[in-house]
Design a protein around this motif. Structure first.
Motif, PDB file in Angstrom:
ATOM      1  N   ILE B  40     -32.722 -12.286   6.954  1.00 16.28           N
ATOM      2  CA  ILE B  40     -33.781 -12.409   7.945  1.00 16.28           C
ATOM      3  C   ILE B  40     -34.202 -13.871   8.152  1.00 16.28           C
ATOM      4  O   ILE B  40     -34.566 -14.279   9.258  1.00 16.28           O
ATOM      5  CB  ILE B  40     -34.978 -11.499   7.561  1.00 16.28           C
ATOM      6  N   ASN B  41     -34.134 -14.666   7.117  1.00 15.39           N
ATOM      7  CA  ASN B  41     -34.514 -16.075   7.274  1.00 15.39           C
ATOM      8  C   ASN B  41     -33.466 -16.849   8.066  1.00 15.39           C
ATOM      9  O   ASN B  41     -33.799 -17.743   8.850  1.00 15.39           O
ATOM     10  CB  ASN B  41     -34.747 -16.706   5.901  1.00 15.39           C
ATOM     11  N   ILE B  43     -31.623 -15.472  10.346  1.00 13.02           N
ATOM     12  CA  ILE B  43     -31.804 -15.013  11.728  1.00 13.02           C
ATOM     13  C   ILE B  43     -32.951 -15.775  12.388  1.00 13.02           C
ATOM     14  O   ILE B  43     -32.822 -16.272  13.508  1.00 13.02           O
ATOM     15  CB  ILE B  43     -32.076 -13.491  11.751  1.00 13.02           C
ATOM     16  N   ALA B  44     -34.049 -15.903  11.673  1.00 10.98           N
ATOM     17  CA  ALA B  44     -35.212 -16.599  12.228  1.00 10.98           C
ATOM     18  C   ALA B  44     -34.907 -18.060  12.519  1.00 10.98           C
ATOM     19  O   ALA B  44     -35.474 -18.651  13.445  1.00 10.98           O
ATOM     20  CB  ALA B  44     -36.389 -16.484  11.262  1.00 10.98           C
ATOM     21  N   PHE B  46     -32.469 -19.247  13.938  1.00 11.18           N
ATOM     22  CA  PHE B  46     -31.899 -19.388  15.278  1.00 11.18           C
ATOM     23  C   PHE B  46     -32.990 -19.396  16.350  1.00 11.18           C
ATOM     24  O   PHE B  46     -32.697 -19.586  17.525  1.00 11.18           O
ATOM     25  CB  PHE B  46     -30.932 -18.232  15.567  1.00 11.18           C
ATOM     26  N   GLY B  47     -34.233 -19.142  15.943  1.00  8.36           N
ATOM     27  CA  GLY B  47     -35.317 -19.038  16.920  1.00  8.36           C
ATOM     28  C   GLY B  47     -35.345 -17.675  17.569  1.00  8.36           C
ATOM     29  O   GLY B  47     -35.963 -17.481  18.614  1.00  8.36           O
ATOM     30  N   VAL B  48     -34.675 -16.741  16.941  1.00  7.98           N
ATOM     31  CA  VAL B  48     -34.563 -15.396  17.505  1.00  7.98           C
ATOM     32  C   VAL B  48     -35.712 -14.526  17.028  1.00  7.98           C
ATOM     33  O   VAL B  48     -36.050 -14.498  15.849  1.00  7.98           O
ATOM     34  CB  VAL B  48     -33.202 -14.776  17.102  1.00  7.98           C
ATOM     35  N   MET B  49     -36.322 -13.812  17.974  1.00  7.22           N
ATOM     36  CA  MET B  49     -37.498 -13.001  17.675  1.00  7.22           C
ATOM     37  C   MET B  49     -37.159 -11.533  17.525  1.00  7.22           C
ATOM     38  O   MET B  49     -37.920 -10.782  16.940  1.00  7.22           O
ATOM     39  CB  MET B  49     -38.504 -13.190  18.812  1.00  7.22           C
ATOM     40  N   GLY B  58     -22.624 -21.112  18.397  1.00  5.75           N
ATOM     41  CA  GLY B  58     -23.917 -21.708  18.083  1.00  5.75           C
ATOM     42  C   GLY B  58     -24.996 -21.509  19.113  1.00  5.75           C
ATOM     43  O   GLY B  58     -26.148 -21.899  18.886  1.00  5.75           O
ATOM     44  N   GLU B  59     -24.645 -20.937  20.251  1.00  2.82           N
ATOM     45  CA  GLU B  59     -25.649 -20.733  21.298  1.00  2.82           C
ATOM     46  C   GLU B  59     -26.030 -19.262  21.391  1.00  2.82           C
ATOM     47  O   GLU B  59     -25.152 -18.394  21.519  1.00  2.82           O
ATOM     48  CB  GLU B  59     -25.108 -21.205  22.660  1.00  2.82           C
ATOM     49  N   VAL B  60     -27.332 -19.001  21.350  1.00  2.65           N
ATOM     50  CA  VAL B  60     -27.819 -17.622  21.443  1.00  2.65           C
ATOM     51  C   VAL B  60     -27.664 -17.154  22.886  1.00  2.65           C
ATOM     52  O   VAL B  60     -28.216 -17.738  23.809  1.00  2.65           O
ATOM     53  CB  VAL B  60     -29.295 -17.512  21.003  1.00  2.65           C
TER      54      VAL B  60
END
Lengths: 138, 77
Positions: B40-41, B43-44, B46-49, B58-60
């Motif tokens: 989870i850390n 994931i976070a 990446f700036g993903v909510m 590398g790009e969401v």
């Protein structure tokens, strides 16, 4: 816990199985009003009324921040003064559908309104109304 | 080769996104390396909510939805 009631975890990440979060962006500017806006957004986050998110990430077009914002169920943008930096930042990034709160519309003044619990409380209460409205509209 | 990262704890929707991505790679004729990230850390970071999320090189690309193979395909070409 069922999937439909699953809440964001400690890192603020929620599963698609739950509803998309409401995101809160604050100008968090250098003035007293920026500070009040910032503290109010953090308070709203703490109360679980929305997730404070990074306006700088919008300005920097950080892909994860942008994609998460696109997926939000609702967006609240809090500006301190009439320069509306947060609103303009969002619009320049292509986000045009959001509730907007300006502290000057609450009678607060740049340079003179105290950064204290009372001021923060007033912003939180006004934001609660807007968040409820966007929830109904959404 | 493209690096594809699937962000999610491993729920059925995350698995579906992974399967759709692998199918999209076949449709696109693109060689991919698929990596699942469930921490989870990470994931976070990446700036993903929300998850599942799809990250390509590398790009969401998408957050909180399961894209179809047809939607993913152009992202891999």
């Amino acid at each position: 816990m069922t999937e439909s009631t699953k809440q964001p975890d400690a890192a603020g990440v929620s599963c698609q199985c739950s509803s998309a979060p409401k995101l809160i962006f604050s100008c968090s500017g250098a003035s007293n009003l920026g500070c009040i806006a910032d503290q109010a957004a953090r308070q709203l986050n703490k109360l679980g009324l929305g997730n404070m998110f990074c306006l700088a990430g919008i300005g920097g077009r950080v892909s994860g921040i942008m994609a998460s914002t696109e997926a939000a169920s609702a967006i609240l943008v809090i500006d301190g003064c009439g320069l509306e930096c947060a609103k303009k930042t969002m619009e320049n990034a292509g986000f045009n559908h959001f509730a907007h709160l300006r502290l000057i519309d609450l009678g607060m003044e740049r340079g003179s309104t105290s950064v204290d619990d009372h001021s923060i409380f007033r912003v939180v209460e006004a934001a609660k109304v807007l968040l409820a409205e966007v929830a109904v509209a959404g | 080769m493209k690096l594809v990262q699937i962000l999610g704890p491993g729920c059925p929707k995350c698995e579906k996104l992974k399967a759709n991505t692998e199918q999209a790679a076949k449709l696109a004729g693109t060689e991919v390396m698929v990596e699942k990230i469930s921490d989870i850390n990470q994931i976070a970071a990446f700036g993903v909510m929300m998850v599942p999320a799809l990250v390509i090189d590398g790009e969401v690309k998408a957050v909180g939805k399961v894209l179809s193979p047809e939607e993913i395909k152009p992202m891999l070409q």
